[in-house]
Structures are given as structure tokens and as C-alpha cells.
Design a protein around this motif. Sequence first.
Motif, short mmCIF file in Angstrom:
data_model
loop_
_atom_site.label_atom_id
_atom_site.label_comp_id
_atom_site.label_asym_id
_atom_site.label_seq_id
_atom_site.Cartn_x
_atom_site.Cartn_y
_atom_site.Cartn_z
N GLU A 1 21.70 -112.75 41.22
CA GLU A 1 22.20 -113.77 42.14
C GLU A 1 23.73 -113.87 42.14
O GLU A 1 24.32 -114.26 43.14
N VAL A 2 24.36 -113.52 41.01
CA VAL A 2 25.82 -113.67 40.91
C VAL A 2 26.52 -112.31 40.96
O VAL A 2 27.71 -112.22 40.67
N GLU A 3 25.80 -111.28 41.34
CA GLU A 3 26.35 -109.93 41.30
C GLU A 3 27.65 -109.81 42.10
O GLU A 3 28.59 -109.15 41.68
N GLY A 4 27.76 -110.49 43.22
CA GLY A 4 28.95 -110.39 44.04
C GLY A 4 30.10 -111.28 43.59
O GLY A 4 31.18 -111.21 44.17
N GLU A 5 29.88 -112.09 42.55
CA GLU A 5 30.90 -113.03 42.10
C GLU A 5 31.63 -112.58 40.84
O GLU A 5 32.62 -113.19 40.45
N LEU A 6 31.13 -111.56 40.18
CA LEU A 6 31.69 -111.14 38.90
C LEU A 6 32.12 -109.67 38.95
O LEU A 6 31.48 -108.85 39.60
N GLU A 7 33.20 -109.38 38.24
CA GLU A 7 33.59 -107.98 38.05
C GLU A 7 32.94 -107.40 36.80
O GLU A 7 32.61 -106.22 36.76
N GLU A 8 32.79 -108.26 35.78
CA GLU A 8 32.17 -107.83 34.52
C GLU A 8 31.23 -108.92 34.03
O GLU A 8 31.48 -110.11 34.23
N LEU A 9 30.16 -108.50 33.38
CA LEU A 9 29.24 -109.44 32.75
C LEU A 9 28.86 -108.90 31.37
O LEU A 9 28.42 -107.76 31.23
N TYR A 10 29.07 -109.76 30.35
CA TYR A 10 28.66 -109.43 28.99
C TYR A 10 27.35 -110.15 28.69
O TYR A 10 27.24 -111.36 28.91
N VAL A 11 26.36 -109.41 28.21
CA VAL A 11 25.07 -109.99 27.84
C VAL A 11 24.78 -109.62 26.39
O VAL A 11 24.67 -108.43 26.06
N PHE A 12 24.67 -110.64 25.54
CA PHE A 12 24.43 -110.40 24.12
C PHE A 12 23.15 -111.09 23.65
O PHE A 12 23.00 -112.30 23.80
N PHE A 13 22.26 -110.30 23.08
CA PHE A 13 21.03 -110.83 22.49
C PHE A 13 21.31 -111.27 21.07
O PHE A 13 21.82 -110.50 20.25
N GLN A 14 20.97 -112.52 20.78
CA GLN A 14 21.15 -113.07 19.44
C GLN A 14 19.87 -112.98 18.61
O GLN A 14 19.88 -113.25 17.40
N ASN A 15 18.75 -112.63 19.23
CA ASN A 15 17.46 -112.57 18.54
C ASN A 15 17.31 -111.24 17.79
O ASN A 15 16.38 -110.45 18.01
N THR A 16 18.25 -111.01 16.87
CA THR A 16 18.27 -109.74 16.14
C THR A 16 17.26 -109.69 15.01
O THR A 16 16.98 -108.62 14.46
N THR A 17 16.68 -110.83 14.63
CA THR A 17 15.68 -110.89 13.57
C THR A 17 14.52 -109.95 13.88
O THR A 17 14.04 -109.89 15.02
N LYS A 18 14.10 -109.19 12.88
CA LYS A 18 12.95 -108.28 13.00
C LYS A 18 13.10 -107.25 14.12
O LYS A 18 12.12 -106.68 14.60
N GLY A 19 14.32 -107.03 14.55
CA GLY A 19 14.54 -106.04 15.60
C GLY A 19 14.09 -106.48 16.98
O GLY A 19 13.94 -105.63 17.88
#
Length: 278
Positions: free
Chosen positions: A226-244
Motif C-alpha cells: 500500500e505504501v510502495e509509491g511513498e517510500l524509496e527504502e523500507l527496512y524490515v527486521f524480524f525480532q522473533n529470532t528465538t528458535k530460528g
Amino acid sequence: MRIYLGTGGYSNEDWIGPGLLYPDGTKKDQFLEVYSQHFNAVELNSSFYGIPGLKAFEGMAKKSGGRTRFAVKLHQVFTHTRNPEQSDFDRMLQSPQPLREVGLKGPYLAQFPYSFHRTTDNRKYLLDLAERFAGHELAVELRHASWDKPEVREGMAEYGLIWVSPDYPPVGGMPEPRVHVTSEVGYLRLHGRNEGSWWEGKSAAERHDYLYNRAEMDEWADKIAEVEGELEELYVFFQNTTKGHALKNIPMLREALASRGLTVSLPNPDAPLPGRLL
């Protein structure tokens, strides 16, 4: 829109083993080299506990092989005790210079605790922080719902701050799970939805012990599209690193984004992916 996709930290010993990210026998000082073959971004956690020096960041730049962007979390003196001295600002701003020189420096991340409510004093503190980091991309995670207002995001946009869009468990009192745009750069942190352990969990590992299902990843892919046309870059970080868990969820999101015409470039397309990343 260029999408940077990775995890909160990379030094996870429970990622060692068959079908995981790090093959048996991988040493800690080899983690980043392996990680950077598969992910184009990482959120640096160690800087929250101690600000690395120039040599440490030089090592990160070298081990990552120029493939991975680093979002650098501010030391807790800026967000939790909130009593930074000039030397803290100097070190926090100057030490990542080796990453900047090779184009690997992502935003700084200011991760404020739930106890940081929208009060007059806290608003003044955030404004001062924005001024001290002027000229640098600064993403701000505000966990208390009192900040989740259009006028707050308008103010952040005015000062060039990046609103951190979060995914929290549905426990109430925290911002809604939406992608908000206050800059040309977006920042999304997926914490998992472990409702039972969010408040009662004794550690971050317990709070983030959650595996997203495909429907939930489709939900976030729709919000990102939905916001693809509003951003030049997007960082997405998963914090649920427990147990892979994050290792399973990243391919799900990548696939969901691709089906919507959004691609996440792999640092090394020829690198063989471990079983959980297929």
C-alpha cells in the motif's frame, strides 16, 4: 522502493545446525560472514549495550563483504536511562564511519521502552535527540499508545524522523500494526504475537517466541504494498529470532512480497540456502 530484509541481531547460537543458518562448527566470529550471504540488512543489537569502536565497525564492514546494510541501535543511555553525555553522542555518531564510507550504514534506531509516555518532558527530550542526530537517519520506536497519533507523526516528519512501524502482540496499550510514512525511508519491526509472554516473559527470547503463519505474512505484504509509491527504502527486521522462527518467516514474507510485485534482492543469489530458508 528498495526493501532491506533481515533480523534483529545475527549472533544466535541456536541458529547453528543442520537446516539452520550456520552449519555445524561455525564459530561466532564467522556468523556475520555467513549471515551476509543471505540477508541484505541486519539490525545491530550489541550497540545497545556498548557502543562499538571504529575498529569493530571496520571489522563488520569487512566481514559483511559489502552485501549487508546495518541499522545501528542507539545505546541504552539515549533511550532508557536518558542521561547521555557529550562523549556518548560523539562515539555514537563517529564510530560507524567505516560503514558510511562503504555505503553500508542504515538508519540509527532509538528503541524507547513502554514506560516512555507522551509527556511534556519526554516530548522535549525526543526533540533534543532529533536535533542532536540532525543529518542522520534516525528511526524511533515509541511503544506506548499515547504516541500513536497523526500529530506525532506529522511532527516527526517535520524533523526528519522515521516512525518505526511495529507488529506487537494484541495486548493493548501499544501502537496499532500499520505502516506509517514520515520520511522517504520506512522501518518495520516484527516482534511476533506471543500474547501470553509479552508482559510476563522473563527475557526477550521468551517474548519473541512466536512463528508467524502465512496469512499473517500476507497481511503485512499487503500493508507494505500500500505504501510502495511513498517510500524509496523500507527496512524490515524480524525480532522473533528465538528458535530460528525468523529464518522461517523471512522466506514467507519475501514470497508474499514477490507475488505483489515487490522484490527483495539477495546479497548473493548463488549462495546455497539452508533448508529453513528455502
